[in-house]
Scaffold this motif. Structure first.
Motif, PDB file in Angstrom:
ATOM      1  N   THR A  21       0.817  -1.210   0.000  1.00  0.00           N
ATOM      2  CA  THR A  21       0.000   0.000   0.000  1.00  0.00           C
ATOM      3  C   THR A  21       0.853   1.263   0.000  1.00  0.00           C
ATOM      4  O   THR A  21       2.046   1.234   0.303  1.00  0.00           O
ATOM      5  CB  THR A  21      -0.910   0.041   1.243  1.00  0.00           C
ATOM      6  OG1 THR A  21      -0.099   0.140   2.418  1.00  0.00           O
ATOM      7  CG2 THR A  21      -1.776  -1.192   1.328  1.00  0.00           C
ATOM      8  N   HIS A  22       0.199   2.370  -0.329  1.00  0.00           N
ATOM      9  CA  HIS A  22       0.782   3.700  -0.171  1.00  0.00           C
ATOM     10  C   HIS A  22      -0.328   4.661   0.213  1.00  0.00           C
ATOM     11  O   HIS A  22      -1.514   4.381  -0.007  1.00  0.00           O
ATOM     12  CB  HIS A  22       1.507   4.159  -1.446  1.00  0.00           C
ATOM     13  CG  HIS A  22       0.646   4.185  -2.685  1.00  0.00           C
ATOM     14  ND1 HIS A  22      -0.016   5.310  -3.105  1.00  0.00           N
ATOM     15  CD2 HIS A  22       0.344   3.209  -3.581  1.00  0.00           C
ATOM     16  CE1 HIS A  22      -0.676   5.042  -4.225  1.00  0.00           C
ATOM     17  NE2 HIS A  22      -0.486   3.769  -4.531  1.00  0.00           N
ATOM     18  N   LEU A  23       0.042   5.808   0.769  1.00  0.00           N
ATOM     19  CA  LEU A  23      -0.937   6.749   1.303  1.00  0.00           C
ATOM     20  C   LEU A  23      -0.952   8.078   0.567  1.00  0.00           C
ATOM     21  O   LEU A  23      -1.654   9.005   0.975  1.00  0.00           O
ATOM     22  CB  LEU A  23      -0.671   6.979   2.792  1.00  0.00           C
ATOM     23  CG  LEU A  23      -0.933   5.760   3.673  1.00  0.00           C
ATOM     24  CD1 LEU A  23      -0.373   5.988   5.075  1.00  0.00           C
ATOM     25  CD2 LEU A  23      -2.418   5.443   3.734  1.00  0.00           C
ATOM     26  N   LYS A  24      -0.193   8.187  -0.507  1.00  0.00           N
ATOM     27  CA  LYS A  24      -0.176   9.385  -1.341  1.00  0.00           C
ATOM     28  C   LYS A  24      -0.072   8.973  -2.807  1.00  0.00           C
ATOM     29  O   LYS A  24       0.598   8.000  -3.139  1.00  0.00           O
ATOM     30  CB  LYS A  24       1.012  10.298  -1.001  1.00  0.00           C
ATOM     31  CG  LYS A  24       1.044  10.808   0.431  1.00  0.00           C
ATOM     32  CD  LYS A  24      -0.052  11.833   0.704  1.00  0.00           C
ATOM     33  CE  LYS A  24       0.072  12.374   2.127  1.00  0.00           C
ATOM     34  NZ  LYS A  24      -1.014  13.343   2.436  1.00  0.00           N
ATOM     35  N   ASN A  50      -8.085   1.349   6.629  1.00  0.00           N
ATOM     36  CA  ASN A  50      -6.819   0.649   6.870  1.00  0.00           C
ATOM     37  C   ASN A  50      -6.978  -0.432   7.926  1.00  0.00           C
ATOM     38  O   ASN A  50      -6.066  -0.703   8.716  1.00  0.00           O
ATOM     39  CB  ASN A  50      -5.715   1.626   7.278  1.00  0.00           C
ATOM     40  CG  ASN A  50      -4.357   1.237   6.708  1.00  0.00           C
ATOM     41  OD1 ASN A  50      -4.023   0.059   6.667  1.00  0.00           O
ATOM     42  ND2 ASN A  50      -3.596   2.220   6.268  1.00  0.00           N
ATOM     43  N   SER A  68      -4.846   9.816   9.332  1.00  0.00           N
ATOM     44  CA  SER A  68      -3.630   9.963   8.528  1.00  0.00           C
ATOM     45  C   SER A  68      -3.278   8.692   7.768  1.00  0.00           C
ATOM     46  O   SER A  68      -2.489   8.739   6.810  1.00  0.00           O
ATOM     47  CB  SER A  68      -2.452  10.372   9.411  1.00  0.00           C
ATOM     48  OG  SER A  68      -2.028   9.314  10.254  1.00  0.00           O
ATOM     49  N   ILE A  69      -3.861   7.550   8.166  1.00  0.00           N
ATOM     50  CA  ILE A  69      -3.578   6.311   7.443  1.00  0.00           C
ATOM     51  C   ILE A  69      -4.829   5.779   6.742  1.00  0.00           C
ATOM     52  O   ILE A  69      -4.857   4.625   6.300  1.00  0.00           O
ATOM     53  CB  ILE A  69      -2.989   5.240   8.373  1.00  0.00           C
ATOM     54  CG1 ILE A  69      -3.967   4.884   9.501  1.00  0.00           C
ATOM     55  CG2 ILE A  69      -1.648   5.698   8.942  1.00  0.00           C
ATOM     56  CD1 ILE A  69      -3.515   3.684  10.337  1.00  0.00           C
ATOM     57  N   ASP A  71      -7.812   5.577   3.748  1.00  0.00           N
ATOM     58  CA  ASP A  71      -7.827   5.491   2.282  1.00  0.00           C
ATOM     59  C   ASP A  71      -6.496   5.023   1.707  1.00  0.00           C
ATOM     60  O   ASP A  71      -5.914   5.655   0.816  1.00  0.00           O
ATOM     61  CB  ASP A  71      -8.224   6.841   1.666  1.00  0.00           C
ATOM     62  CG  ASP A  71      -9.712   7.099   1.794  1.00  0.00           C
ATOM     63  OD1 ASP A  71     -10.493   6.148   1.608  1.00  0.00           O
ATOM     64  OD2 ASP A  71     -10.095   8.235   2.091  1.00  0.00           O
ATOM     65  N   PRO A  72      -5.994   3.867   2.173  1.00  0.00           N
ATOM     66  CA  PRO A  72      -4.777   3.336   1.559  1.00  0.00           C
ATOM     67  C   PRO A  72      -5.054   2.868   0.135  1.00  0.00           C
ATOM     68  O   PRO A  72      -6.119   2.330  -0.164  1.00  0.00           O
ATOM     69  CB  PRO A  72      -4.422   2.152   2.459  1.00  0.00           C
ATOM     70  CG  PRO A  72      -5.737   1.707   3.030  1.00  0.00           C
ATOM     71  CD  PRO A  72      -6.530   2.975   3.222  1.00  0.00           C
ATOM     72  N   SER A 166      -2.918  13.774  -1.769  1.00  0.00           N
ATOM     73  CA  SER A 166      -3.751  13.004  -0.860  1.00  0.00           C
ATOM     74  C   SER A 166      -4.571  11.958  -1.604  1.00  0.00           C
ATOM     75  O   SER A 166      -5.051  12.192  -2.717  1.00  0.00           O
ATOM     76  CB  SER A 166      -4.688  13.948  -0.094  1.00  0.00           C
ATOM     77  OG  SER A 166      -5.632  13.210   0.657  1.00  0.00           O
ATOM     78  N   THR A 167      -4.766  10.814  -0.957  1.00  0.00           N
ATOM     79  CA  THR A 167      -5.624   9.779  -1.536  1.00  0.00           C
ATOM     80  C   THR A 167      -7.097   9.982  -1.177  1.00  0.00           C
ATOM     81  O   THR A 167      -7.949   9.210  -1.613  1.00  0.00           O
ATOM     82  CB  THR A 167      -5.194   8.385  -1.040  1.00  0.00           C
ATOM     83  OG1 THR A 167      -5.198   8.367   0.395  1.00  0.00           O
ATOM     84  CG2 THR A 167      -3.807   8.018  -1.560  1.00  0.00           C
TER      85      THR A 167
END
Length: 337
Positions: A21-24, A50, A68-69, A71-72, A166-167
């Motif tokens: 996964t990534h967050l951006k 998440n 902050s974590i 919508d991965p 942002s995701t």
């Protein structure tokens, strides 16, 4: 007209796992895998939170939720031969929810949800997605059944602009579009490619959602599934500059002498921070499709949209962007096979 789902064998299978996964959104992220056009991938995805909640969560659990974590996005995947100006075609072949899901009203101080200022207190509902899985519904409470129609909230490719994005909001390249018709089984989603390899990522499984996702959450759930990914060269679909899709069949019907194309629609998502401009973008997209694929004059296409298309607010809470869909039923084209 864009082709229907094909049954050709995949050329390079790949499994996308929960930890990838990534967050951006960031076009400098190294791809986790390179596949060829026509490949099928299977996936096992975290939910949009998440996986911070499980089937034992309570309303008190909302107090420790870490936005902050949220919508991965799982990926990114590089698709060989995809270049800026091309179109990525994504066919959703199967989706399976977990045995549970959740819907939350986050505290009004968080400001998440269309009426956040009117609902200051936190609330969490857990859903049983197993008991009535074969019957195709889940129970909200006694006497209220919600049809389950799994879909992916996040399907997107890397943005052309450098840097991190942002995701949470949707973009012209897709992402957290949260449109229930765009990425369900049987639908065909088209995304404009902005960077070499497209860099596709997916996530945010939903068991059901209303248009707008007004309280900020759907029935959020981990998701497993399978999709086919193909590259269409830009000259073949020059009108795709924002997420566009053909909806899944809804059963063949006859009405007023017109076949309804098995209930399918060609739909364009307009995405913008201004709701009216998002609507304008969606209409422009369908007009461009009608001119390119049906040979109509722009004036004819505009009038046809006015009498046959429908505007829907697909997403109203993932700020700063709204997503508005313009949906044109394919069944109005009665002379086509």
């Amino acid at each position: 007209m864009p082709e229907e789902p094909t049954s050709s064998a995949s050329s390079s299978n790949f499994h996308l796992a929960r930890h990838q996964t990534h967050l951006k959104w960031d076009n400098s992220l190294p791809p986790i895998q390179t596949i060829t056009s026509g490949s099928e991938i299977t996936f096992d995805l975290l939910d949009g939170g998440n996986n911070q909640f499980d089937a034992t969560a309570t309303t008190a659990s909302l107090g420790t939720f870490d936005f902050s974590i949220a919508d991965p996005a799982h990926g990114p995947i590089h698709i060989s031969g995809a270049s800026p100006g091309d179109v990525l075609k994504i066919e959703i072949l199967s989706l399976e929810t977990a045995s549970y899901g959740w819907t939350a009203i986050f505290p009004g101080s968080v400001g998440f949800g269309l009426l956040a200022d009117e609902f200051p207190d936190a609330c969490l509902k857990l859903w049983d997605l197993e008991t009535h899985r074969t019957e195709g519904f889940t129970e909200f409470k006694k006497g209220i059944h919600i049809p389950t129609r799994p879909f992916l909230g996040v399907v997107g490719v890397a943005r052309e602009q450098k840097g991190e994005w942002s995701t949470i909001p949707p973009y012209e390249t897709g992402g957290n579009i949260d449109c229930r018709d765009a990425s369900t089984v049987g639908s065909v989603l088209y995304l404009p490619v902005k960077v070499e390899g497209a860099l596709l990522s997916i996530g945010d499984g939903h068991a059901a959602q209303g248009d707008g996702e007004v309280c900020g959450t759907a029935i959020e759930t981990p998701m497993k599934g399978r999709m086919r990914i193909s590259v269409i060269k830009g000259m073949e679909m020059p009108y795709v500059d924002t997420p566009s899709f053909i909806t899944a069949p809804k059963g063949k019907m006859e009405r007023n002498g017109m076949k309804e194309g098995e209930g399918r629609e060609f739909t364009v998502l307009g995405i913008d921070a201004d709701l009216r401009e998002a609507s304008r973008k969606a209409i422009r997209g369908v007009i461009a499709w009608l001119v390119s694929e049906k040979g109509l004059l722009r004036e004819e296409a505009y009038m046809l949209c006015s009498v046959a298309a429908g505007l829907r607010i697909a997403e109203a809470v993932d700020m700063p962007h709204y997503a508005v869909s313009c949906c044109l039923p394919l069944g109005i084209f009665v002379d086509e096979n």
